[in-house]
Design an enzyme around this catalytic site. Structure first.
Site, PDB file in Angstrom:
ATOM      1  N   LYS A  93     -25.698   3.979 -28.971  1.00  0.00           N
ATOM      2  CA  LYS A  93     -27.067   4.252 -28.510  1.00  0.00           C
ATOM      3  C   LYS A  93     -27.279   3.546 -27.187  1.00  0.00           C
ATOM      4  O   LYS A  93     -26.982   2.349 -27.065  1.00  0.00           O
ATOM      5  CB  LYS A  93     -28.061   3.700 -29.539  1.00  0.00           C
ATOM      6  CG  LYS A  93     -29.493   3.852 -29.140  1.00  0.00           C
ATOM      7  CD  LYS A  93     -30.070   5.150 -29.664  1.00  0.00           C
ATOM      8  CE  LYS A  93     -31.344   5.560 -28.983  1.00  0.00           C
ATOM      9  NZ  LYS A  93     -31.198   6.584 -27.953  1.00  0.00           N
ATOM     10  N   GLN A 114     -26.404  -3.661 -23.953  1.00  0.00           N
ATOM     11  CA  GLN A 114     -27.069  -2.800 -24.936  1.00  0.00           C
ATOM     12  C   GLN A 114     -26.612  -3.125 -26.360  1.00  0.00           C
ATOM     13  O   GLN A 114     -27.393  -3.077 -27.307  1.00  0.00           O
ATOM     14  CB  GLN A 114     -26.746  -1.334 -24.604  1.00  0.00           C
ATOM     15  CG  GLN A 114     -27.615  -0.326 -25.316  1.00  0.00           C
ATOM     16  CD  GLN A 114     -28.968  -0.150 -24.665  1.00  0.00           C
ATOM     17  OE1 GLN A 114     -29.071  -0.057 -23.440  1.00  0.00           O
ATOM     18  NE2 GLN A 114     -30.025  -0.118 -25.452  1.00  0.00           N
ATOM     19  N   LYS A 117     -28.571  -6.193 -27.463  1.00  0.00           N
ATOM     20  CA  LYS A 117     -29.998  -5.851 -27.520  1.00  0.00           C
ATOM     21  C   LYS A 117     -30.272  -5.042 -28.784  1.00  0.00           C
ATOM     22  O   LYS A 117     -31.203  -5.321 -29.536  1.00  0.00           O
ATOM     23  CB  LYS A 117     -30.351  -5.023 -26.284  1.00  0.00           C
ATOM     24  CG  LYS A 117     -31.771  -4.532 -26.223  1.00  0.00           C
ATOM     25  CD  LYS A 117     -31.987  -3.593 -25.040  1.00  0.00           C
ATOM     26  CE  LYS A 117     -31.347  -4.137 -23.776  1.00  0.00           C
ATOM     27  NZ  LYS A 117     -31.695  -3.383 -22.574  1.00  0.00           N
ATOM     28  N   LYS A 129     -23.736   3.257 -22.900  1.00  0.00           N
ATOM     29  CA  LYS A 129     -24.498   3.577 -21.693  1.00  0.00           C
ATOM     30  C   LYS A 129     -23.749   4.676 -20.964  1.00  0.00           C
ATOM     31  O   LYS A 129     -22.522   4.802 -21.108  1.00  0.00           O
ATOM     32  CB  LYS A 129     -24.610   2.344 -20.775  1.00  0.00           C
ATOM     33  CG  LYS A 129     -25.772   2.419 -19.825  1.00  0.00           C
ATOM     34  CD  LYS A 129     -27.085   2.043 -20.501  1.00  0.00           C
ATOM     35  CE  LYS A 129     -28.268   2.268 -19.591  1.00  0.00           C
ATOM     36  NZ  LYS A 129     -29.492   1.686 -20.150  1.00  0.00           N
ATOM     37  N   GLY A 168     -33.071   7.801 -21.830  1.00  0.00           N
ATOM     38  CA  GLY A 168     -33.289   7.706 -20.390  1.00  0.00           C
ATOM     39  C   GLY A 168     -32.983   6.318 -19.844  1.00  0.00           C
ATOM     40  O   GLY A 168     -32.728   5.374 -20.585  1.00  0.00           O
ATOM     41  N   ASP A 169     -32.980   6.214 -18.533  1.00  0.00           N
ATOM     42  CA  ASP A 169     -32.853   4.945 -17.799  1.00  0.00           C
ATOM     43  C   ASP A 169     -33.274   5.291 -16.374  1.00  0.00           C
ATOM     44  O   ASP A 169     -33.981   6.291 -16.159  1.00  0.00           O
ATOM     45  CB  ASP A 169     -31.410   4.411 -17.871  1.00  0.00           C
ATOM     46  CG  ASP A 169     -31.293   2.972 -17.359  1.00  0.00           C
ATOM     47  OD1 ASP A 169     -31.650   2.047 -18.100  1.00  0.00           O
ATOM     48  OD2 ASP A 169     -30.867   2.764 -16.202  1.00  0.00           O
ATOM     49  N   THR A 212     -40.873   0.416 -23.504  1.00  0.00           N
ATOM     50  CA  THR A 212     -40.157  -0.701 -22.871  1.00  0.00           C
ATOM     51  C   THR A 212     -41.161  -1.639 -22.198  1.00  0.00           C
ATOM     52  O   THR A 212     -41.090  -2.866 -22.351  1.00  0.00           O
ATOM     53  CB  THR A 212     -39.112  -0.193 -21.867  1.00  0.00           C
ATOM     54  OG1 THR A 212     -38.331   0.812 -22.504  1.00  0.00           O
ATOM     55  CG2 THR A 212     -38.209  -1.310 -21.397  1.00  0.00           C
ATOM     56  N   ASN A 243     -40.822   3.895 -14.980  1.00  0.00           N
ATOM     57  CA  ASN A 243     -41.277   3.914 -16.372  1.00  0.00           C
ATOM     58  C   ASN A 243     -41.597   2.520 -16.904  1.00  0.00           C
ATOM     59  O   ASN A 243     -42.682   2.278 -17.440  1.00  0.00           O
ATOM     60  CB  ASN A 243     -40.204   4.599 -17.235  1.00  0.00           C
ATOM     61  CG  ASN A 243     -40.508   4.504 -18.700  1.00  0.00           C
ATOM     62  OD1 ASN A 243     -40.066   3.592 -19.376  1.00  0.00           O
ATOM     63  ND2 ASN A 243     -41.325   5.423 -19.197  1.00  0.00           N
ATOM     64  N   SER A 381     -36.890   4.152 -29.560  1.00  0.00           N
ATOM     65  CA  SER A 381     -35.865   5.205 -29.657  1.00  0.00           C
ATOM     66  C   SER A 381     -35.292   5.237 -31.071  1.00  0.00           C
ATOM     67  O   SER A 381     -35.093   6.307 -31.651  1.00  0.00           O
ATOM     68  CB  SER A 381     -34.725   4.942 -28.663  1.00  0.00           C
ATOM     69  OG  SER A 381     -35.052   5.425 -27.391  1.00  0.00           O
TER      70      SER A 381
HETATM   71  P1  NDP Z   1     -37.221   4.395 -13.216  1.00  0.00           P
HETATM   72  O1  NDP Z   1     -36.227   5.270 -12.557  1.00  0.00           O
HETATM   73  O2  NDP Z   1     -38.363   5.007 -13.926  1.00  0.00           O
HETATM   74  O3  NDP Z   1     -37.829   3.349 -12.154  1.00  0.00           O
HETATM   75  C1  NDP Z   1     -37.015   2.466 -11.466  1.00  0.00           C
HETATM   76  C2  NDP Z   1     -37.865   1.700 -10.472  1.00  0.00           C
HETATM   77  O4  NDP Z   1     -37.075   0.679  -9.882  1.00  0.00           O
HETATM   78  C3  NDP Z   1     -38.371   2.548  -9.325  1.00  0.00           C
HETATM   79  O5  NDP Z   1     -39.594   2.041  -8.870  1.00  0.00           O
HETATM   80  C4  NDP Z   1     -37.264   2.365  -8.288  1.00  0.00           C
HETATM   81  O6  NDP Z   1     -37.666   2.604  -6.946  1.00  0.00           O
HETATM   82  C5  NDP Z   1     -36.907   0.912  -8.481  1.00  0.00           C
HETATM   83  N1  NDP Z   1     -35.520   0.689  -8.104  1.00  0.00           N
HETATM   84  C6  NDP Z   1     -34.424   1.279  -8.637  1.00  0.00           C
HETATM   85  N2  NDP Z   1     -33.300   0.851  -8.011  1.00  0.00           N
HETATM   86  C7  NDP Z   1     -33.722  -0.027  -7.080  1.00  0.00           C
HETATM   87  C8  NDP Z   1     -33.047  -0.827  -6.129  1.00  0.00           C
HETATM   88  N3  NDP Z   1     -31.714  -0.800  -6.015  1.00  0.00           N
HETATM   89  N4  NDP Z   1     -33.815  -1.642  -5.330  1.00  0.00           N
HETATM   90  C9  NDP Z   1     -35.163  -1.672  -5.448  1.00  0.00           C
HETATM   91  N5  NDP Z   1     -35.851  -0.930  -6.330  1.00  0.00           N
HETATM   92  C10 NDP Z   1     -35.144  -0.133  -7.138  1.00  0.00           C
HETATM   93  O7  NDP Z   1     -36.370   3.452 -14.194  1.00  0.00           O
HETATM   94  P2  NDP Z   1     -36.863   2.614 -15.458  1.00  0.00           P
HETATM   95  O8  NDP Z   1     -38.241   2.102 -15.225  1.00  0.00           O
HETATM   96  O9  NDP Z   1     -36.580   3.424 -16.661  1.00  0.00           O
HETATM   97  O10 NDP Z   1     -35.816   1.412 -15.471  1.00  0.00           O
HETATM   98  C11 NDP Z   1     -36.057   0.192 -14.755  1.00  0.00           C
HETATM   99  C12 NDP Z   1     -35.187  -0.907 -15.317  1.00  0.00           C
HETATM  100  O11 NDP Z   1     -35.473  -1.080 -16.724  1.00  0.00           O
HETATM  101  C13 NDP Z   1     -33.669  -0.668 -15.259  1.00  0.00           C
HETATM  102  O12 NDP Z   1     -33.014  -1.896 -15.104  1.00  0.00           O
HETATM  103  C14 NDP Z   1     -33.361  -0.098 -16.643  1.00  0.00           C
HETATM  104  O13 NDP Z   1     -32.010  -0.276 -17.005  1.00  0.00           O
HETATM  105  C15 NDP Z   1     -34.289  -0.960 -17.491  1.00  0.00           C
HETATM  106  N6  NDP Z   1     -34.607  -0.417 -18.799  1.00  0.00           N
HETATM  107  C16 NDP Z   1     -35.203   0.814 -18.954  1.00  0.00           C
HETATM  108  C17 NDP Z   1     -35.540   1.253 -20.206  1.00  0.00           C
HETATM  109  C18 NDP Z   1     -36.298   2.520 -20.420  1.00  0.00           C
HETATM  110  O14 NDP Z   1     -36.723   2.756 -21.563  1.00  0.00           O
HETATM  111  N7  NDP Z   1     -36.519   3.340 -19.420  1.00  0.00           N
HETATM  112  C19 NDP Z   1     -35.185   0.498 -21.415  1.00  0.00           C
HETATM  113  C20 NDP Z   1     -34.647  -0.825 -21.147  1.00  0.00           C
HETATM  114  C21 NDP Z   1     -34.345  -1.223 -19.885  1.00  0.00           C
HETATM  115  P3  NDP Z   1     -37.197   3.959  -6.187  1.00  0.00           P
HETATM  116  O15 NDP Z   1     -37.970   5.065  -6.855  1.00  0.00           O
HETATM  117  O16 NDP Z   1     -37.545   3.738  -4.766  1.00  0.00           O
HETATM  118  O17 NDP Z   1     -35.714   4.081  -6.423  1.00  0.00           O
END
Ligand code: NDP
Length: 450
Positions: A93, A114, A117, A129, A168-169, A212, A243, A381
């Site tokens: 997962k 993961q 976690k 992943k 998603g991620d 999250t 997200n 999830s």
């Molecule tokens: P999204 O794609 O929805 O959002 C990512 C955000 O981070 C955007 O604002 C993006 O900006 C910014 N970002 C991404 N890469 C970079 C970078 N290299 N430098 C600066 N800003 C960056 O992703 P999520 O919100 O889903 O995920 C965010 C984090 O949370 C990740 O680390 C993910 O692994 C973790 N996570 C997510 C989960 C989930 O349920 N979605 C669960 C657990 C962890 P821009 O649009 O400009 O790229």
């Protein structure tokens, strides 16, 4: 490798040799090894049965080519992976990430994290992943659809509701999960809970979108409550505006905090009045519907925009890094501490460089590592999988209560394994890693040599 004992150094030297050119994977394993090796030394059976060596080697890695056609009729090619890390305590997962920086080392670090976690959630979930170096930014909906369909054409044979359940991620949200699920259903001719984060009309769970971010805020609240404090009135920094960030902002301000920053890869906005009410609704529309840029928020609401910068220099009580890995450097950590930060709660995966993480631990602030603090997403999830298997849907209140309860339990495990007799300080990094390790390691011991 500062802060590592000779045993950690020796283990890491072998790991680096076996996995060259994967610095973020090395970093994730080192943080884990620093916490777990001293514990293993007190419980030699784990060492005798090479548990750590086996745990740091993925069960299986699948690499494949994804060919799709852009709107101009040109054939495009990307690389994709699924890293099935460990299924000792349940089907694999973990999310899928679409971002141009995605490579095998990043997916190995994420799959490794993961695994522990998922163990902390108390649910029967293994760790995995996947993703691709496909960049959805600037692509039309039809292009994203064709990419997702092409990716699922190969991925479908490797996943299943009892085998491996992606989610998603970064770069993979409701739109992408819908396209992926639609293709899987067509190929397999089965309607099953093979992906999570699905739309509510086709097997999704209430609160999954928010989980999250909400879970991250609940974890911060648990840490503060444990010290007789609360989020009420606290000034918070959030990075990202995807997200995780959006729903961290939403819940934090609902619990009385004032969130003054949000960011994307272009820079950050500083709104000292707080991102709340109509402003938050506008930001959600900007990011979730229009897929716009964060500087538009500053223009619309007349606040400061800092191009090319991260928000960590703004004074705060609580920091929620919610964008990506290594977004808090050692220098950023120093600045946060100098400005009086009391809580760092990681919404993103491994957002703090190892040296910064050491600084937070030494300063004895409330520092929650991602594998504990952002487990709310995979928790819901897991609850989505349960609802799919039962063929029913729980209410919003039911899912939220189960999420809170599991976050409470994760916090409790961190306190159990992260406390030292005679000290009120909880080392959440040690606690999360040891608690996550024990369950997976004991299952592996029980299975023998597999
Ligand atoms: P999204 O794609 O929805 O959002 C990512 C955000 O981070 C955007 O604002 C993006 O900006 C910014 N970002 C991404 N890469 C970079 C970078 N290299 N430098 C600066 N800003 C960056 O992703 P999520 O919100 O889903 O995920 C965010 C984090 O949370 C990740 O680390 C993910 O692994 C973790 N996570 C997510 C989960 C989930 O349920 N979605 C669960 C657990 C962890 P821009 O649009 O400009 O790229």
């Amino acid at each position: 490798m500062d802060g590592a004992t000779p045993l950690v150094r020796e283990f890491m030297a072998g790991l680096v040799e076996r996995n060259p050119g994967e610095p973020v994977f090395h970093q994730a394993v080192q943080e884990f090894a620093e916490a777990v090796i001293p514990f293993i030394e007190k419980h030699p059976r784990y060492r005798e049965e090479s548990i750590l060596e086996r745990l740091t080697e993925p069960d299986r890695i699948i690499t494949f080519r994804v060919c799709w056609e852009d709107d101009a009729g040109r054939i495009r090619m990307n690389r994709a992976w699924r890293v099935q890390f460990n299924n000792s305590i349940g089907p694999y997962k973990g999310g899928l990430r679409f971002h141009p920086t995605v490579d095998l080392g990043i997916l190995k670090f994420l799959g490794f994290e993961q695994t522990f976690k998922n163990s902390l959630t108390t649910l029967p979930l293994g760790g995995a992943k996947g993703g691709s170096n496909f960049d959805p930014k600037g692509r039309s909906d039809r292009e994203v659809m064709r990419f997702c369909q092409a990716m699922m054409t190969e991925l479908a044979r490797h996943i299943g509701e009892h085998t491996d359940v992606p989610a998603g991620d970064i770069g993979v949200g409701a739109r992408e999960i819908s396209y992926l699920f639609g293709r899987y259903k067509q190929i397999e001719n089965r309607f099953t809970g093979v992906l999570t984060g699905k739309g509510l009309a086709f097997g999704g769970s209430l609160i999954r979108t928010e989980a999250t971010g909400y879970g991250c805020v609940y974890f911060a609240q648990e840490m503060l409550n444990h010290r007789g404090d609360s989020l009420d009135g606290k000034t918070c920094l959030v990075s990202g505006s995807g997200n995780v960030a959006l729903y961290t902002i939403e819940r934090a301000q609902e619990l009385g905090a004032r969130v003054v920053t949000a960011s994307d890869s272009g820079g950050f906005v500083h709104d000292p009045e707080g991102i709340e009410g109509e402003k938050l609704a506008w930001l959600k529309e900007l990011k979730e519907v229009r897929r716009g840029r964060i500087h538009e928020y500053a223009t619309k609401f007349g606040c400061d925009y800092h191009e090319g910068r991260r928000p960590w220099g703004v004074p705060c009580d609580v920091a929620f890094p919610c964008a990506t890995q290594n977004e808090i450097s050692a220098r950023d950590a120093q600045e946060l501490l100098a400005n009086g930060v009391r809580v760092v709660c990681e919404g993103a995966n491994m957002p703090t460089e190892l040296a910064g993480a050491h600084l937070f631990t030494e300063a004895e602030i409330l520092y929650a590592p991602a594998k504990a603090a952002n487990a709310g997403g995979v928790t819901v999830s897991g609850l989505e999988q349960s609802q799919n298997a039962l063929r029913l849907s729980w209410t919003r209140a039911e899912v939220d209560e189960k999420l809170r309860e599991i976050i409470r339990k994760i916090h409790g495990q961190c306190v159990t394994w992260g406390s030292t007799q005679g000290s009120p300080t909880v080392d959440y990094v040690r606690g999360a890693n040891i608690a996550g390790f024990i369950k997976v390691a004991d299952a592996m011991l029980a299975y023998g040599c597999v």
